[in-house]
Design a protein around this motif. Sequence first.
Motif, short mmCIF file in Angstrom:
data_model
loop_
_atom_site.label_atom_id
_atom_site.label_comp_id
_atom_site.label_asym_id
_atom_site.label_seq_id
_atom_site.Cartn_x
_atom_site.Cartn_y
_atom_site.Cartn_z
N ARG A 94 0.81 -1.22 0.00
CA ARG A 94 0.00 0.00 0.00
C ARG A 94 0.84 1.27 0.00
N GLY A 95 2.10 1.17 -0.41
CA GLY A 95 2.94 2.34 -0.57
C GLY A 95 3.72 2.77 0.66
N ILE A 96 3.68 1.98 1.71
CA ILE A 96 4.36 2.36 2.95
C ILE A 96 5.87 2.32 2.79
N ALA A 97 6.40 1.25 2.18
CA ALA A 97 7.85 1.16 1.99
C ALA A 97 8.34 2.29 1.08
N THR A 98 7.56 2.63 0.08
CA THR A 98 7.93 3.75 -0.79
C THR A 98 8.02 5.03 0.02
N ALA A 99 6.99 5.30 0.82
CA ALA A 99 6.98 6.52 1.64
C ALA A 99 8.15 6.55 2.61
N MET A 100 8.44 5.40 3.24
CA MET A 100 9.55 5.37 4.20
C MET A 100 10.89 5.55 3.49
N CYS A 101 11.07 4.92 2.33
CA CYS A 101 12.33 5.06 1.62
C CYS A 101 12.52 6.52 1.18
N ARG A 127 10.00 -7.88 -4.67
CA ARG A 127 9.28 -6.61 -4.43
C ARG A 127 10.25 -5.52 -3.99
N ALA A 128 11.18 -5.86 -3.10
CA ALA A 128 12.15 -4.86 -2.64
C ALA A 128 13.08 -4.44 -3.77
N ARG A 134 13.07 1.26 -8.74
CA ARG A 134 12.15 2.34 -9.14
C ARG A 134 12.52 3.65 -8.47
N LEU A 135 13.08 3.58 -7.27
CA LEU A 135 13.45 4.79 -6.52
C LEU A 135 14.88 5.24 -6.82
N GLY A 136 15.48 4.69 -7.87
CA GLY A 136 16.76 5.20 -8.34
C GLY A 136 17.99 4.44 -7.89
N PHE A 137 17.82 3.32 -7.21
CA PHE A 137 18.97 2.52 -6.78
C PHE A 137 19.42 1.63 -7.94
N ASP A 138 20.72 1.54 -8.10
CA ASP A 138 21.32 0.64 -9.08
C ASP A 138 21.91 -0.56 -8.36
#
Length: 164
Positions: A94-101, A127-128, A134-138
């Motif tokens: 539900r987007g929690i990990a995105t918000a925390m990252c 998933r991770a 998606r958040l820019g990590f290579d």
Amino acid sequence: MSIVPTIRPATEADANAIWAMLEPILRAGETYALPRDWSRAQALDYWFSGGHEVFVAVDAGNVIGCYYLHANQRGGGAHVANSGYVTSAAASGRGIATAMCEHSLQRAAERGFLAMQFNFVISTNERAVKLWSRLGFDIVGTIPKAFEHPRLGYVDALVMHRML
């Protein structure tokens, strides 16, 4: 449906909620290279260990996620941050990990870190890996068969990095 949580510093009052999220993840042994038999005290001592700045994600008064932020290394490597995240099973997807990252990246920049690195992302934690990418990590490295997965046997671990 995504949740937009409030993210705030964790307090001692959050310990039970944090343990409620950590325990099933530890017992499953599929996403963290931590002892599966750790007690509540051992897990919380690790999560709140020296140098860790700990935050919780809250929705409708309930803690639904948490993360820690700290320097990845000491000395000459202290300008790179590292974080660990957990989300409650009820809020998963539900987007929690995105918000925390996103919060951790902002907080790391505020603290003067130049980059964020995840040292040991289990390759089967798709998933991770997808979220961090998606958040820019290579993916800057693969450690062959570095993690003993309880169902899949030895699997690779990934080193993921991004500049801030």
